[in-house]
Design a protein around this motif. Structure first.
Motif, mmCIF file in Angstrom:
data_model
loop_
_atom_site.group_PDB
_atom_site.id
_atom_site.type_symbol
_atom_site.label_atom_id
_atom_site.label_comp_id
_atom_site.label_asym_id
_atom_site.label_seq_id
_atom_site.Cartn_x
_atom_site.Cartn_y
_atom_site.Cartn_z
ATOM 1 N N GLU A 192 0.841 -1.214 0.000
ATOM 2 C CA GLU A 192 0.000 0.000 0.000
ATOM 3 C C GLU A 192 0.870 1.255 0.000
ATOM 4 O OE1 GLU A 192 -4.001 -1.887 2.005
ATOM 5 O OE2 GLU A 192 -2.668 -0.665 3.266
ATOM 6 N N ILE A 193 1.961 1.187 0.735
ATOM 7 C CA ILE A 193 2.887 2.340 0.764
ATOM 8 C C ILE A 193 3.524 2.512 -0.618
ATOM 9 C CG2 ILE A 193 5.034 3.215 1.799
ATOM 10 C CD1 ILE A 193 4.175 1.651 4.371
ATOM 11 N N ALA A 194 3.900 1.385 -1.236
ATOM 12 C CA ALA A 194 4.520 1.452 -2.574
ATOM 13 C C ALA A 194 3.539 2.064 -3.581
ATOM 14 C CB ALA A 194 4.952 0.059 -3.017
ATOM 15 N N VAL A 195 2.272 1.695 -3.476
ATOM 16 C CA VAL A 195 1.259 2.246 -4.387
ATOM 17 C C VAL A 195 1.123 3.757 -4.150
ATOM 18 C CG1 VAL A 195 -1.217 2.246 -4.963
ATOM 19 C CG2 VAL A 195 -0.010 0.066 -4.613
ATOM 20 N N THR A 222 -0.556 -11.003 -6.223
ATOM 21 C CA THR A 222 -1.914 -11.432 -5.844
ATOM 22 C C THR A 222 -2.572 -10.431 -4.894
ATOM 23 O OG1 THR A 222 -1.212 -12.719 -3.908
ATOM 24 C CG2 THR A 222 -1.313 -13.901 -6.013
ATOM 25 N N LEU A 223 -1.829 -9.392 -4.478
ATOM 26 C CA LEU A 223 -2.380 -8.465 -3.490
ATOM 27 C C LEU A 223 -3.359 -7.462 -4.100
ATOM 28 C CD1 LEU A 223 0.881 -7.809 -1.396
ATOM 29 C CD2 LEU A 223 -1.050 -9.272 -0.784
ATOM 30 N N GLY A 224 -3.549 -7.537 -5.398
ATOM 31 C CA GLY A 224 -4.538 -6.652 -6.033
ATOM 32 C C GLY A 224 -3.991 -6.079 -7.327
ATOM 33 N N PRO A 225 -4.898 -5.624 -8.209
ATOM 34 C CA PRO A 225 -4.472 -5.151 -9.533
ATOM 35 C C PRO A 225 -3.513 -3.962 -9.494
ATOM 36 C CG PRO A 225 -6.880 -5.021 -9.267
ATOM 37 C CD PRO A 225 -6.355 -5.625 -8.024
#
Ligand code: PMP
Ligand code: GLU
Length: 397
Positions: A192-195, A222-225
């Protein structure tokens, strides 16, 4: 005439894992009985049916150049494999075949980094990441982990290391050298931080099948698109199928990055044609051998962890993946071992090799001095023998 070496190559340190292995093998050639806890390489042979496939490919005339990005069949097989293992939906255009996972990592850094770009690297890290990043003109930003947090990077430490120049973060779970395995929730917090900061995630999942205690590996895409779109997944057949010498790895991810990696390979080199054919068999053929090897590694891990803890001066966490025990040797620094005052982990590794004929890798190359890495990719008998020698050496003062 003295030929001047390039500045970029003068800035790198040769691989300490391979250097230790070369030294230990040289001693063995000279007739010395060396215990190998050094290099991380399965001692098992490649399963016979995989070898047969390579022989058949040779006989069928697969002796010519392969496409720079890899054989179409193997790229397709990697897609099927990643779908079967993790439900990931890649297309062949998202896959590039490389000469081992090390080559895939090298190419990723070459194609994503501009000079001065920062790459966040949790410490301790596998020895080659730091040098590959430097070779690509990047700057390594180390983020320390501790035994107290299981050698797993904490999200707040990651966030604090990010600057406007940060371009990527490297995650390696299961980890070399600590064997640390991140949980899905931990990886999600990091992703999430990387995004949020628009970073590339380089996810080295080469040890995904060497995992213990009933844990299952989490593949970062696999953690999300949104996470998948920025992740370059690295894997290969070296560890899972005992195929280190075949030199087959791959990267999966963004089509443009993958195409750039293939273009780069079109000017350097790419994987051997008949080895690629055998890799298809490894990925899509029977998987029983993988579980057998994994179960044996688990047994060896338990033995080695017990022996480390029994040895005065040594301590370790229980690794949950890969085939390494990362041993705290801090209490031995400054002490006398085999008549010498131990200066640091590199000196201790030297003493172990010279005086006990046990090859280990010092922590310094992994960015964490006061530790040594022991590989348990060797038989239980050799593990017992190695520890008989280490205990005798340490007891002797
Ligand atoms: N990543 C890690 C973490 C490793 O330990 C290794 C060592 N083999 C590699 C990548 C490279 O794998 P390969 O042998 O396929 O190049
Ligand atoms: N990755 C293994 C290790 O860390 C093999 C050697 C290497 O490629 O560095 O020992």
């Amino acid at each position: 005439m003295a030929i001047r070496l390039s500045e970029r190559v003068r800035r790198i340190t040769p691989s300490s894992t391979l250097a230790m292995d070369a030294r230990a093998k040289q001693m063995q050639r000279e007739g010395q009985d060396v215990v190998f806890f050094g290099v991380g390489e399965p001692d098992f042979d490649t399963p016979e049916f995989i070898k047969d496939e390579a022989v058949a490919a040779l006989r069928a005339g697969m002796t010519k150049y392969a496409p720079a990005a890899g054989l179409a069949d193997l790229r397709e097989a990697v897609c099927q494999y990643l779908y079967k293992e993790y439900g990931l939906s890649y297309r062949p255009k998202n896959i590039v075949i490389t000469c081992g996972a090390k080559h895939a990592l090298y190419n990723v850094f070459q194609v994503i980094l501009e000079p001065g770009d920062e790459v966040i690297l949790p410490v301790p890290y596998w020895v080659s990441y730091s040098e590959q990043i430097k070779l690509a003109g990047g700057v390594v930003v180390p983020v320390m982990t501790t035994a107290a947090n299981g050698f797993r990077m904490q999200p707040e430490d990651f966030a604090a290391a990010i600057t406007p120049r940060t371009r990527a973060v490297v995650i390696n779970s299961p980890n070399n050298p600590t064997g640390a395995v991140y949980s899905r929730a931990e990886l999600l917090a990091i992703a999430e931080i990387a995004v949020r900061h628009d970073l590339v995630i380089v996810s080295d999942e080469i040890y995904d099948h060497l995992i213990y205690d009933g844990l299952a590996p989490t593949s970062i895409p696999t953690l999300g698109p949104e996470v998948a779109a920025r992740t370059i997944l690295i894997n290969g057949v070296s560890k899972t199928y005992a195929m280190t010498g075949w030199r087959i790895g791959y990267a999966a991810g963004d089509e443009k990055v993958i195409a750039a990696m293939a273009d780069l390979q079109s000017h350097s080199s790419n994987a051997t044609t008949f080895c690629q054919k055998a890799a298809i068999k490894a990925l899509l053929g029977p998987q029983e051998a993988v579980e057998k090897m994994r179960a044996e590694f688990a047994r060896r891990r338990d033995l080695m962890v017990r022996l480390v803890r029994e040895t005065p001066g040594l301590d370790c966490l229980t690794p949950q993946g890969a085939f390494y025990v990362f041993v705290d040797v801090g209490r031995l620094i400054g002490r006398t071992v085999a008549g010498e005052t131990v200066r640091d982990d590199e000196h201790l590794a030297e003493i172990f090799l010279e005086k006990a004929k046990v090859a280990v890798v010092p922590g310094a190359g992994f960015g964490m001095p006061n530790y040594i890495r022991l590989s348990y990719a060797t038989s239980c008998e050799r593990i017992e023998e190695g520890f008989r020698r280490i205990k005798a050496l340490l007891a002797g003062g």
